[in-house]
Design a protein around this motif. Structure first.
Motif, short mmCIF file in Angstrom:
data_model
loop_
_atom_site.label_atom_id
_atom_site.label_comp_id
_atom_site.label_asym_id
_atom_site.label_seq_id
_atom_site.Cartn_x
_atom_site.Cartn_y
_atom_site.Cartn_z
N THR A 1 2.63 -1.05 10.26
CA THR A 1 2.47 -1.98 9.47
C THR A 1 4.20 -1.49 8.04
O THR A 1 4.26 -1.68 6.88
N GLY A 2 4.15 -0.45 8.25
CA GLY A 2 5.64 0.08 7.38
C GLY A 2 6.81 -1.40 7.44
O GLY A 2 7.51 -1.44 7.11
N ILE A 3 7.13 -1.10 9.20
CA ILE A 3 8.02 -1.49 9.15
C ILE A 3 7.97 -3.31 8.92
O ILE A 3 8.40 -4.39 8.29
N ALA A 4 6.15 -3.59 8.98
CA ALA A 4 5.74 -5.27 8.53
C ALA A 4 6.73 -5.35 7.23
O ALA A 4 7.15 -5.75 7.07
N CYS B 1 7.65 -6.28 -4.80
CA CYS B 1 8.73 -6.02 -2.96
C CYS B 1 8.61 -4.47 -3.19
O CYS B 1 8.84 -3.24 -2.43
N ILE B 2 8.89 -3.88 -4.69
CA ILE B 2 9.94 -2.30 -4.20
C ILE B 2 8.44 -1.24 -4.22
O ILE B 2 8.36 -0.37 -3.10
N VAL B 3 7.38 -1.87 -5.15
CA VAL B 3 5.70 -1.31 -4.62
C VAL B 3 5.95 -1.08 -3.02
O VAL B 3 5.21 -0.05 -2.05
N GLU B 4 5.89 -2.70 -2.40
CA GLU B 4 5.75 -2.20 -1.13
C GLU B 4 6.82 -1.13 0.11
O GLU B 4 6.46 -0.67 0.60
N LEU B 5 8.28 -1.58 -0.77
CA LEU B 5 8.35 -0.45 0.44
C LEU B 5 8.37 1.13 0.23
O LEU B 5 8.66 1.44 0.73
N ASN B 6 7.97 1.65 -1.32
CA ASN B 6 7.38 2.61 -1.30
C ASN B 6 6.63 3.22 -0.13
O ASN B 6 6.92 4.47 -0.12
N LYS B 7 5.72 2.23 -1.21
CA LYS B 7 4.38 2.73 0.37
C LYS B 7 4.57 2.56 2.24
O LYS B 7 4.51 4.19 2.88
N ALA B 8 5.96 1.23 2.23
CA ALA B 8 6.43 2.07 3.52
C ALA B 8 6.47 3.05 4.03
O ALA B 8 6.50 3.43 4.62
N MET B 9 7.43 4.28 3.04
CA MET B 9 8.32 5.02 3.05
C MET B 9 7.50 5.84 2.69
O MET B 9 7.70 6.95 4.32
N ALA B 10 6.52 5.70 2.05
CA ALA B 10 5.50 7.29 2.28
C ALA B 10 4.89 7.28 3.52
O ALA B 10 4.06 8.83 4.36
N ASP B 11 4.14 6.06 3.90
CA ASP B 11 3.18 6.20 4.88
C ASP B 11 4.11 5.86 6.72
O ASP B 11 3.28 7.33 6.61
N ILE B 12 4.77 6.68 6.23
CA ILE B 12 5.95 6.86 7.67
C ILE B 12 6.04 8.11 7.05
O ILE B 12 5.68 8.22 8.12
N THR B 13 6.53 8.67 6.46
CA THR B 13 6.53 9.86 6.88
C THR B 13 5.67 10.25 6.72
O THR B 13 5.12 11.21 7.57
N ALA B 14 4.01 9.99 5.93
CA ALA B 14 3.16 10.79 6.09
C ALA B 14 3.12 10.36 7.82
O ALA B 14 2.16 11.50 8.71
N ALA B 15 3.33 9.72 8.71
CA ALA B 15 2.54 9.01 9.60
C ALA B 15 3.23 9.94 10.64
O ALA B 15 3.04 10.56 11.94
N GLN B 16 4.85 10.39 10.57
CA GLN B 16 5.65 11.32 10.97
C GLN B 16 5.06 12.50 11.47
O GLN B 16 5.20 13.18 12.68
#
Length: 525
Positions: free
Chosen positions: A120-123, A167-182
């Motif tokens: 999801t984050g990559i997309a 788009c910046i909102v989406e980028l922020n969410k992607a980075m936050a979600d990936i970090t949490a998933a890690q």
């Protein structure tokens, strides 16, 4: 499961594939509907995005000052006059929306499954990257109402700045979600084979997202109405995640005879050995950044240009009988004859496709530091940007620096050879404007024939590298001799929306767009 049913211009007409070749694309026949999982769609979508990067690069090579018309041809028309219309460049629009639709599908299919947070984050990141690039050429466009297929056949247009913000909102969410998933052991990993850009390295994906975000915020920060918001966002940018220090390059396993790399295929040779670039040669303008007229750079010049320092060159718009044809041996941007492993821009049919390079990341940081948006040393980032440019150009098709080259030694020699120029010796750039001119000019050189669209973007945003408006001297401007532009610099300000938008979405498609006076929101020049 995904039904492969695409709509041109966000939902109006069924199409089967984007205008650029997508080597892993499963969307090949709209008359024979198939299904696919997100895991199958993700790698082809990433490869498709990289291929579109090549399309943007080549499409803006004439606007950016990188290419001129070669001799032996006639009828260059709008290439040299800039009298293009709504039928030109349409493939950039349709292929980008096609690609974004793939990423939107992945988001919709995976966002409710926490274990698939990486996909999801990559997309989200790649969808934002796609729209950022589209806004940079079209400004307002469908975003919030787009990618809904039959549910929205005539989507509304959103303002360019609003698309950027979303788009910046989406980028922020992607980075936050990936970090949490890690931090969660049960998170599904993205395999190297499913990720042709970073091989499943999610830290690199976050750095890529952060770098794209930085690029967008820098553009926004120069706009008075957006400056406060952008500078606040810049001050809060996650420097712990960091920014790209390695090149973002896509390589799904290109094969010369079956699926050659699109860079090599577009400015080098086709799979059958045919020269694909016979109508274009380098400009006298761009060449001057290598031969000493502006800067002396025999190092990068020798790996980029065939026959350097005596390459066949021209001024855009000079169609006189004395203009030489392109070299019979092959493209001006490949240093070998149908070579399969050389250095420079077109390295060989199996090279990776650049999406965003470490050299650009460093020049973005240099500007952010110079303007006080971030805390750091602008000169250090500037010099690293030059070093990373040499590093990329010195790499072979295998993405490793050729053992015959020494980046450190050559960069030092380059700086020595240009010791009196503030465009290379950053310590001589004492004012902010001089610093920005040096940063943007070096970025321009570094992205030459790699990301011509971003070179064009940055010239429109900053007016660097400096040209002399109205001049016909090929060393003082890259505007075409036959330009009909009404601008002082004799260049276009943008491209036009595809005619199909006016045919199929007439209520929403912006009217009155002028290719010489209508500006992208970050273009204040």
């Amino acid at each position: 499961m995904k039904k492969i049913f695409k709509y041109i211009l966000l939902g109006a007409v069924v199409i089967g594939a984007s205008s650029c070749k997508k080597y892993l694309d499963i969307n090949t026949n709209p008359n024979s509907l198939t299904t696919a999982t997100p895991a199958l769609v993700l790698p082809q979508a990433i490869v498709g995005a990289a291929s579109i990067s090549v399309s943007f690069n080549t499409s803006f090579g004439d606007f950016s000052g990188a290419r001129a018309n070669a001799g032996g041809f006639g009828g260059f028309g709008s290439v040299v006059t800039y009298d293009f219309g709504t039928g030109d460049f349409a493939g950039l629009w349709t292929s980008t929306y096609d690609n974004a639709n793939d990423f939107e599908y992945i988001i919709n299919e995976t966002k409710s499954t926490p274990s698939q947070a990486y996909s999801t984050g990559i997309a989200r990141i790649m969808k934002s990257f796609a729209f950022e690039r589209l806004v940079n050429q079209y400004n307002d466009l469908p975003y919030s109402d787009a990618l809904k297929g039959a549910l929205s056949l005539q989507p509304k247009y959103d303002k360019g700045p609003d698309v950027y913000k979303a788009c910046i909102v989406e980028l922020n969410k992607a980075m936050a979600d990936i970090t949490a998933a890690q931090a969660i052991a049960s998170t599904d990993k993205v395999s190297a084979s499913a990720d042709p850009m970073f091989k499943g390295d999610m830290d690199l994906w976050k750095k890529f997202a952060n770098t794209v975000k930085l690029r967008m915020l820098i553009k926004m920060a120069g706009v008075p109405a957006l400056a406060t918001e952008a500078k606040t966002a810049l001050s809060g940018i996650n420097t712990t995640i960091g920014f790209l220090t390695t090149d973002a390059i896509v390589n799904p396993g290109y094969i010369k005879t079956e699926r050659p790399n699109p860079v090599y295929n577009s400015i080098g040779f086709a799979s059958n050995g045919t020269n694909t670039t016979t109508s274009r040669i380098p400009t006298r303008w761009i060449y001057s950044f290598y031969t000493g007229a502006k800067l002396s750079d025999n190092f990068r010049g020798a790996v980029i240009y065939r026959g350097f320092p005596s390459s066949i060159i021209n001024q855009l718009g000079d169609e006189s009988t004395g203009v030489p044809p392109a070299a019979a041996a092959g493209s001006a941007w490949i240093t070998g004859n149908n070579a399969t492993d050389v250095l420079g821009v077109a390295k060989g049919p199996t090279q990776g496709t650049p999406v965003l390079l470490a050299t650009e990341s460093n020049f973005l940081l240099a500007e952010a530091y110079a303007r006080g948006y971030l805390t750091g040393n602008a000169e250090t980032a500037f010099n690293e940007g030059i070093k990373q440019s040499f590093t990329y150009l010195y790499k072979t098709v295998g993405n490793t620096v050729d053992p015959s080259k020494n980046v450190t030694v050559d960069v030092a020699s380059y700086l020595t050879n240009n010791v009196g120029s503030p465009l290379a010796n950053f310590s001589l750039a004492t004012t902010l404007e001089q610093k920005i001119e040096a940063i943007i000019t070096q970025k321009y050189v570094a992205l030459n024939m790699i990301a011509n669209d971003e070179c064009y973007n940055e010239f429109r945003r900053t007016a660097y590298p400096t040209i002399v408006n109205g001049s016909i001297d090929p060393l003082k401007t890259f505007a075409s001799l036959k330009s009909i532009s009404t601008r002082a610099d004799k260049l276009p300000s943008r491209i036009l929306y595809p005619q199909a938008e006016y045919n199929l979405n007439p209520t929403n498609a912006p009217a009155g767009i002028n290719k010489f006076t209508s500006l992208i929101f970050w273009d204040l020049n």
